[in-house]
Design a protein around this motif. Structure first.
Motif, PDB file in Angstrom:
ATOM      1  N   VAL A  78      36.046   2.870  56.797  1.00  0.00           N
ATOM      2  CA  VAL A  78      37.043   2.189  55.970  1.00  0.00           C
ATOM      3  C   VAL A  78      36.816   2.544  54.507  1.00  0.00           C
ATOM      4  CG1 VAL A  78      37.998  -0.036  55.272  1.00  0.00           C
ATOM      5  CG2 VAL A  78      37.183   0.300  57.623  1.00  0.00           C
ATOM      6  N   SER A  79      37.886   2.927  53.825  1.00  0.00           N
ATOM      7  CA  SER A  79      37.792   3.308  52.414  1.00  0.00           C
ATOM      8  C   SER A  79      37.585   2.092  51.532  1.00  0.00           C
ATOM      9  CB  SER A  79      39.068   4.042  51.987  1.00  0.00           C
ATOM     10  OG  SER A  79      40.162   3.136  51.920  1.00  0.00           O
ATOM     11  N   ASP A  80      37.305   2.328  50.280  1.00  0.00           N
ATOM     12  CA  ASP A  80      37.083   1.235  49.333  1.00  0.00           C
ATOM     13  C   ASP A  80      38.336   0.382  49.149  1.00  0.00           C
ATOM     14  OD1 ASP A  80      34.617   2.326  49.116  1.00  0.00           O
ATOM     15  OD2 ASP A  80      34.751   2.891  47.010  1.00  0.00           O
ATOM     16  N   SER A  81      39.488   0.955  49.464  1.00  0.00           N
ATOM     17  CA  SER A  81      40.742   0.206  49.333  1.00  0.00           C
ATOM     18  C   SER A  81      41.103  -0.550  50.612  1.00  0.00           C
ATOM     19  CB  SER A  81      41.880   1.165  48.969  1.00  0.00           C
ATOM     20  OG  SER A  81      42.127   2.073  50.041  1.00  0.00           O
ATOM     21  N   GLY A  82      40.226  -0.433  51.635  1.00  0.00           N
ATOM     22  CA  GLY A  82      40.450  -1.179  52.870  1.00  0.00           C
ATOM     23  C   GLY A  82      41.214  -0.434  53.942  1.00  0.00           C
ATOM     24  N   LYS A  83      41.435   0.862  53.764  1.00  0.00           N
ATOM     25  CA  LYS A  83      42.166   1.657  54.746  1.00  0.00           C
ATOM     26  C   LYS A  83      41.198   2.492  55.585  1.00  0.00           C
ATOM     27  CE  LYS A  83      46.057   2.275  51.531  1.00  0.00           C
ATOM     28  NZ  LYS A  83      46.865   3.282  50.805  1.00  0.00           N
ATOM     29  N   ASN A  84      41.559   2.697  56.846  1.00  0.00           N
ATOM     30  CA  ASN A  84      40.797   3.629  57.667  1.00  0.00           C
ATOM     31  C   ASN A  84      41.052   5.055  57.195  1.00  0.00           C
ATOM     32  OD1 ASN A  84      41.328   1.208  59.791  1.00  0.00           O
ATOM     33  ND2 ASN A  84      39.458   2.314  60.318  1.00  0.00           N
ATOM     34  N   LEU A  85      40.007   5.837  57.167  1.00  0.00           N
ATOM     35  CA  LEU A  85      40.153   7.211  56.708  1.00  0.00           C
ATOM     36  C   LEU A  85      41.055   8.003  57.648  1.00  0.00           C
ATOM     37  CD1 LEU A  85      36.546   8.202  55.555  1.00  0.00           C
ATOM     38  CD2 LEU A  85      38.455   7.368  54.173  1.00  0.00           C
ATOM     39  N   GLU A  86      41.839   8.880  57.054  1.00  0.00           N
ATOM     40  CA  GLU A  86      42.713   9.758  57.835  1.00  0.00           C
ATOM     41  C   GLU A  86      41.976  11.053  58.129  1.00  0.00           C
ATOM     42  OE1 GLU A  86      47.173  11.795  57.552  1.00  0.00           O
ATOM     43  OE2 GLU A  86      46.411  10.549  55.913  1.00  0.00           O
ATOM     44  N   CYS A  87      42.114  11.544  59.360  1.00  0.00           N
ATOM     45  CA  CYS A  87      41.376  12.745  59.754  1.00  0.00           C
ATOM     46  C   CYS A  87      42.179  13.548  60.778  1.00  0.00           C
ATOM     47  CB  CYS A  87      40.016  12.362  60.340  1.00  0.00           C
ATOM     48  SG  CYS A  87      38.988  13.767  60.803  1.00  0.00           S
ATOM     49  N   GLU A  88      42.058  14.843  60.706  1.00  0.00           N
ATOM     50  CA  GLU A  88      42.635  15.728  61.707  1.00  0.00           C
ATOM     51  C   GLU A  88      41.692  16.903  61.910  1.00  0.00           C
ATOM     52  OE1 GLU A  88      45.585  18.951  60.283  1.00  0.00           O
ATOM     53  OE2 GLU A  88      46.123  17.179  59.082  1.00  0.00           O
ATOM     54  N   TYR A  89      41.831  17.623  63.009  1.00  0.00           N
ATOM     55  CA  TYR A  89      40.983  18.783  63.228  1.00  0.00           C
ATOM     56  C   TYR A  89      41.796  20.023  63.538  1.00  0.00           C
ATOM     57  CZ  TYR A  89      41.402  18.602  68.395  1.00  0.00           C
ATOM     58  OH  TYR A  89      41.850  18.621  69.694  1.00  0.00           O
ATOM     59  N   VAL A  90      41.204  21.165  63.211  1.00  0.00           N
ATOM     60  CA  VAL A  90      41.805  22.473  63.466  1.00  0.00           C
ATOM     61  C   VAL A  90      40.722  23.341  64.088  1.00  0.00           C
ATOM     62  CG1 VAL A  90      42.917  24.503  62.469  1.00  0.00           C
ATOM     63  CG2 VAL A  90      43.317  22.239  61.467  1.00  0.00           C
ATOM     64  N   SER A  91      41.048  24.032  65.176  1.00  0.00           N
ATOM     65  CA  SER A  91      40.082  24.952  65.774  1.00  0.00           C
ATOM     66  C   SER A  91      40.803  26.206  66.230  1.00  0.00           C
ATOM     67  CB  SER A  91      39.356  24.300  66.958  1.00  0.00           C
ATOM     68  OG  SER A  91      40.248  24.060  68.028  1.00  0.00           O
TER      69      SER A  91
END
Length: 278
Positions: A78-91
């Protein structure tokens, strides 16, 4: 800072780079893009196409499973602003430096963070993925050793060669430094026989007018050896991050500056941020 590219080979060093990516992303609500380049097994000539296809599919599935696990770990933060971090992957099936370069050009990240191991000699470093990334990818690159202790940045030190030309590069650090309320100290190594305190005062004022950041300082390291002078000053100040500029130069000059970069990456106890300048 909106996005961070995180190359991974699933090693301990890559895990440490992920910790840094999370630390920085949480302060900025930045998206993390995980990238991996995989290699296919060497096939025997006696294998049928169907068997080979199954083996390839197995490699891809195992790779995707590991990448999904990494993204789940990141997204749970969770970020300092209270949001879950956004993530994606590339392979993709590729060599690491090609994959990183292609993803960087496509995604245009604000920062690339990658892990590395110590190298025993210069030749090994010149052949390493880290070295090739430094040479081919012109994005800010944070290099983290597997033994680096991850902690909020409080003291950032930037080595500069030409004060009037290099000081402007410090402006690239303001977003990162302000995120952690960190100080930025510009380090200039000066031979002991060329001591000029009046010049130091002049350049300090010059730099502060050029780069608008209240936590900016200037320090001269008196030494006839650049690496030793920088190392002494970094130890004295208990630095959290060293910033080095990668110049586009003639081969001999480039080799010398690469050796400085290599020397500090090899130390393994301090993350190194590489900025590029033509």
């Amino acid at each position: 800072m909106k996005s961070i590219l995180l190359p991974t080979d699933f090693s301990k060093a890559s895990e440490k780079a992920m910790e840094y990516a999370i630390l920085i992303a949480k302060r900025n609500d930045a998206k993390i893009i995980v990238a991996h380049a995989y290699l296919l097994p060497v096939f025997s000539s006696i294998l049928t196409p169907t068997v080979m296809d199954c083996m390839i599919e197995e490699v891809i599935q195992k790779t995707d499973s590991k990448l999904i696990s990494i993204c789940q770990k990141i997204s749970s933060e969770v970020s300092d602003s209270g949001k879950n971090l956004e993530c994606e992957y590339v392979s993709d099936y590729s060599v690491p430096e090609t994959e990183i370069k292609n993803v960087a050009q496509l995604k245009r990240p604000d920062l690339i963070i990658m892990g590395t191991n110590s190298r025993d000699n210069l030749q090994a470093f010149l052949r390493s993925t880290t070295s090739r990334i430094i040479d081919t990818v012109n994005f800010p690159l944070l290099i983290v050793h597997e033994n680096t202790i991850v902690a909020p940045l409080e003291k950032i030190h930037m080595a500069i060669e030409n004060i009037s030309k290099d000081a402007m590069e410090a402006s690239q650090l303001i977003d990162l430094a302000s995120t952690f309320k960190a100080s930025i100290t510009l380090l200039h190594v000066q031979p002991t026989e060329k001591i000029n305190n009046k010049g130091n005062v002049f350049f300090t004022e010059f730099v502060r007018k050029l780069v608008n950041y209240s936590g900016l300082n200037f320090k001269t390291c008196l030494s006839n050896n650049i690496e030793e002078g920088l190392q002494t000053s970094l130890s004295e100040d208990d630095s959290d991050l060293l910033v080095l500029i990668k110049y586009s130069r003639k081969w001999l000059d480039a080799l010398f500056h690469k050796s400085i970069i290599r020397a500090f990456i090899k130390k393994g106890d301090l993350p190194v941020l590489i900025l590029h300048r033509g």
